[in-house]
Scaffold this motif. Sequence first.
Motif, PDB file in Angstrom:
ATOM      1  N   ILE A  27       0.840  -1.205   0.000  1.00 30.37           N
ATOM      2  CA  ILE A  27       0.000   0.000   0.000  1.00 30.37           C
ATOM      3  C   ILE A  27       0.874   1.254   0.000  1.00 30.37           C
ATOM      4  CG2 ILE A  27      -1.675   1.328   1.343  1.00 30.37           C
ATOM      5  CD1 ILE A  27      -2.780  -1.366   2.361  1.00 30.37           C
ATOM      6  N   ALA A  28       1.894   1.239   0.846  1.00 24.29           N
ATOM      7  CA  ALA A  28       2.767   2.415   0.971  1.00 24.29           C
ATOM      8  C   ALA A  28       3.574   2.659  -0.296  1.00 24.29           C
ATOM      9  CB  ALA A  28       3.697   2.233   2.169  1.00 24.29           C
ATOM     10  N   ASN A  29       3.762   1.627  -1.112  1.00 24.62           N
ATOM     11  CA  ASN A  29       4.560   1.753  -2.330  1.00 24.62           C
ATOM     12  C   ASN A  29       3.938   2.711  -3.338  1.00 24.62           C
ATOM     13  OD1 ASN A  29       7.045   0.829  -3.395  1.00 24.62           O
ATOM     14  ND2 ASN A  29       5.976  -0.447  -4.887  1.00 24.62           N
ATOM     15  N   ARG A  30       2.650   3.039  -3.151  1.00 18.49           N
ATOM     16  CA  ARG A  30       1.955   3.923  -4.100  1.00 18.49           C
ATOM     17  C   ARG A  30       2.370   5.377  -3.935  1.00 18.49           C
ATOM     18  NH1 ARG A  30      -4.131   1.425  -3.044  1.00 18.49           N
ATOM     19  NH2 ARG A  30      -3.665  -0.699  -3.745  1.00 18.49           N
ATOM     20  N   SER A  31       2.945   5.707  -2.788  1.00 19.01           N
ATOM     21  CA  SER A  31       3.320   7.099  -2.532  1.00 19.01           C
ATOM     22  C   SER A  31       4.635   7.142  -1.770  1.00 19.01           C
ATOM     23  CB  SER A  31       2.231   7.804  -1.713  1.00 19.01           C
ATOM     24  OG  SER A  31       2.673   9.066  -1.269  1.00 19.01           O
ATOM     25  N   ARG A  32       5.454   8.143  -2.076  1.00 15.56           N
ATOM     26  CA  ARG A  32       6.720   8.296  -1.354  1.00 15.56           C
ATOM     27  C   ARG A  32       6.510   8.906   0.027  1.00 15.56           C
ATOM     28  NH1 ARG A  32      12.140   8.151  -2.525  1.00 15.56           N
ATOM     29  NH2 ARG A  32      13.466   9.746  -1.593  1.00 15.56           N
ATOM     30  N   ASP A  33       5.351   9.508   0.247  1.00 17.30           N
ATOM     31  CA  ASP A  33       5.029  10.075   1.558  1.00 17.30           C
ATOM     32  C   ASP A  33       4.415   8.984   2.432  1.00 17.30           C
ATOM     33  OD1 ASP A  33       4.235  11.521   3.770  1.00 17.30           O
ATOM     34  OD2 ASP A  33       3.431  13.204   2.613  1.00 17.30           O
ATOM     35  N   ARG A  34       5.144   8.548   3.432  1.00 17.76           N
ATOM     36  CA  ARG A  34       4.729   7.394   4.250  1.00 17.76           C
ATOM     37  C   ARG A  34       4.034   7.817   5.547  1.00 17.76           C
ATOM     38  NH1 ARG A  34       6.626   4.064   0.022  1.00 17.76           N
ATOM     39  NH2 ARG A  34       8.865   4.294  -0.244  1.00 17.76           N
ATOM     40  N   ARG A  35       3.850   9.107   5.773  1.00 18.13           N
ATOM     41  CA  ARG A  35       3.407   9.579   7.095  1.00 18.13           C
ATOM     42  C   ARG A  35       2.017   9.079   7.464  1.00 18.13           C
ATOM     43  NH1 ARG A  35       4.512  15.869   6.427  1.00 18.13           N
ATOM     44  NH2 ARG A  35       3.796  15.301   4.331  1.00 18.13           N
ATOM     45  N   ARG A  36       1.077   9.099   6.539  1.00 20.39           N
ATOM     46  CA  ARG A  36      -0.279   8.668   6.873  1.00 20.39           C
ATOM     47  C   ARG A  36      -0.304   7.198   7.277  1.00 20.39           C
ATOM     48  NH1 ARG A  36      -4.663  10.227   2.508  1.00 20.39           N
ATOM     49  NH2 ARG A  36      -3.768  12.243   3.088  1.00 20.39           N
ATOM     50  N   VAL A  37       0.442   6.372   6.544  1.00 21.98           N
ATOM     51  CA  VAL A  37       0.518   4.945   6.877  1.00 21.98           C
ATOM     52  C   VAL A  37       1.128   4.754   8.258  1.00 21.98           C
ATOM     53  CG1 VAL A  37       1.567   2.739   6.231  1.00 21.98           C
ATOM     54  CG2 VAL A  37       0.616   4.229   4.462  1.00 21.98           C
ATOM     55  N   LEU A  38       2.204   5.482   8.555  1.00 20.44           N
ATOM     56  CA  LEU A  38       2.851   5.363   9.862  1.00 20.44           C
ATOM     57  C   LEU A  38       1.898   5.720  10.993  1.00 20.44           C
ATOM     58  CD1 LEU A  38       6.360   6.932   9.117  1.00 20.44           C
ATOM     59  CD2 LEU A  38       5.872   4.529   9.560  1.00 20.44           C
ATOM     60  N   MET A  39       1.098   6.742  10.802  1.00 20.09           N
ATOM     61  CA  MET A  39       0.188   7.187  11.865  1.00 20.09           C
ATOM     62  C   MET A  39      -0.931   6.177  12.107  1.00 20.09           C
ATOM     63  SD  MET A  39       0.153  11.282  11.146  1.00 20.09           S
ATOM     64  CE  MET A  39      -0.607  11.711  12.700  1.00 20.09           C
ATOM     65  N   VAL A  40      -1.428   5.562  11.034  1.00 16.83           N
ATOM     66  CA  VAL A  40      -2.446   4.519  11.201  1.00 16.83           C
ATOM     67  C   VAL A  40      -1.873   3.343  11.975  1.00 16.83           C
ATOM     68  CG1 VAL A  40      -3.845   2.812   9.973  1.00 16.83           C
ATOM     69  CG2 VAL A  40      -3.782   5.185   9.171  1.00 16.83           C
ATOM     70  N   LEU A  41      -0.657   2.926  11.628  1.00 12.97           N
ATOM     71  CA  LEU A  41      -0.015   1.792  12.303  1.00 12.97           C
ATOM     72  C   LEU A  41       0.198   2.085  13.789  1.00 12.97           C
ATOM     73  CD1 LEU A  41       2.647   0.925   9.575  1.00 12.97           C
ATOM     74  CD2 LEU A  41       0.587  -0.393  10.119  1.00 12.97           C
ATOM     75  N   LEU A  42       0.662   3.274  14.109  1.00 11.63           N
ATOM     76  CA  LEU A  42       0.879   3.645  15.511  1.00 11.63           C
ATOM     77  C   LEU A  42      -0.442   3.701  16.277  1.00 11.63           C
ATOM     78  CD1 LEU A  42       3.600   6.358  14.893  1.00 11.63           C
ATOM     79  CD2 LEU A  42       3.939   4.217  16.150  1.00 11.63           C
ATOM     80  N   GLY A  43      -1.518   4.145  15.620  1.00 13.32           N
ATOM     81  CA  GLY A  43      -2.836   4.144  16.256  1.00 13.32           C
ATOM     82  C   GLY A  43      -3.309   2.740  16.588  1.00 13.32           C
ATOM     83  N   LEU A  44      -3.043   1.783  15.706  1.00 18.77           N
ATOM     84  CA  LEU A  44      -3.410   0.382  15.970  1.00 18.77           C
ATOM     85  C   LEU A  44      -2.657  -0.152  17.190  1.00 18.77           C
ATOM     86  CD1 LEU A  44      -3.419  -1.068  12.325  1.00 18.77           C
ATOM     87  CD2 LEU A  44      -5.417  -0.715  13.790  1.00 18.77           C
ATOM     88  N   ILE A  45      -1.380   0.176  17.298  1.00 16.75           N
ATOM     89  CA  ILE A  45      -0.586  -0.315  18.432  1.00 16.75           C
ATOM     90  C   ILE A  45      -1.093   0.284  19.745  1.00 16.75           C
ATOM     91  CG2 ILE A  45       1.726  -0.409  19.450  1.00 16.75           C
ATOM     92  CD1 ILE A  45       2.861  -0.261  16.594  1.00 16.75           C
ATOM     93  N   VAL A  46      -1.404   1.566  19.748  1.00 17.93           N
ATOM     94  CA  VAL A  46      -1.946   2.212  20.952  1.00 17.93           C
ATOM     95  C   VAL A  46      -3.241   1.526  21.383  1.00 17.93           C
ATOM     96  CG1 VAL A  46      -3.015   4.326  21.833  1.00 17.93           C
ATOM     97  CG2 VAL A  46      -0.854   4.446  20.581  1.00 17.93           C
ATOM     98  N   ALA A  47      -4.135   1.275  20.428  1.00 16.02           N
ATOM     99  CA  ALA A  47      -5.407   0.604  20.745  1.00 16.02           C
ATOM    100  C   ALA A  47      -5.157  -0.794  21.307  1.00 16.02           C
ATOM    101  CB  ALA A  47      -6.283   0.536  19.499  1.00 16.02           C
TER     102      ALA A  47
END
Length: 394
Positions: free
Chosen positions: A266-286
């Motif tokens: 999914i991240a390969n579609r864009s060089r900007d990885r910030r949105r993906v990183l934030m979703v992943l960190l939100g999952l870990i917090v939950a």
Amino acid sequence: MEIARATSRPAAWLMLGIVLVALNLRPSMAAVGPLLSAIRGDIPLSFSLASLLTMLPVMAMGLAMFFGIGISQRLGEQRTVLLSLLIIGVATMSRLFLDTAAELIASAILAGIGIALIQALMPALIKSRFPDNVALCMGLYVTSIMGGAALAAAFAPQVLRHTGSWRVGLAIWATLALLALLFWWTQHANTPVAASAPARKESFLHNSRAWLLAIFFGLGTASYTCVLAWLAPYYVEKGWSEQNAGLLLGFLTAMEVISGLVVPAIANRSRDRRRVLMVLLGLIVAGFCGLILSPQSLSLLWPCLLGLGIGGLFPMSLIVSLDHLDHPQRAGGLTAFVQGIGYMIAGLSPLLAGVIRDRLGSFEWAWWSLTGVMLVMLLIALRFNPRDYPSHIR
């Protein structure tokens, strides 16, 4: 290291070899947690001392990263991989004959050194051999690492149940090293050996962005190593059997495998990885909040969320580092620095959690601490704007 781009068939064989190697990079640690109560029944181990079985190999991995690139340049890729697999195999097999905590910890450190030599080599190798699909191939490599952890976590208790020996449960994973060793040995004729002049060694010690990347990787990996070490013991303390606690850790690592495959694609579609990183960190917090507040109800949901978050965060942390530089050797040097510092940071988390458990009688404060760490990482992730990369690392 001059490496020609692989054609399709050799590339497929190379990727298979990388997968087989990656399967060996976590079983020596992942098998310990589900077998910990059986180990403590034979060998006197406090939770703080038991944490060294995860902490010290991770610290050894961090230290060895700093000379791993140099070793691979001197020996070549083929010999470096073979040496690393031999070290991992010997360290793992030696656990059949160990009788003291010191010997067990020494085997863990030895395995960590073997693991580090491979992990220092692989990002540069992948970036040079698969330049158009770095994110996808890094995802497959890291997913295979977590797949090895899933196998060890899920099946080590089964081996204990059938053999009655935790030593066999720890040592049986040497067969994975033997399989990978044989594959790389037989591929010697088809695998070009890198015999290049040593590249100019570049230091990232004084680069603030390299340190930020290392801290980000280290804090993210701290959640991985802590969960790997203590999730199963946490649920054993909640009344679960070792077998079911091991299966739960296996389920979490299976979710890591799925996320490690899907997220980089999914991240390969864009060089900007910030949105993906934030979703992943939100999952870990939950996931951590669920472990603390409701560990028994929805007990599969929390490991699922943790696995999906951690499984994607691990490869994405390395991919963001690789994004900063286009040259494979320089990018490899940067990721070696990031992993070296990062693993030394991450290695402290199992020890701190073990100390918290010994002092406070519960792992819950460790989970709360890691929740706070993930919130800090959210703030760091906002700074990874790809338009700024050239100004941070020239």
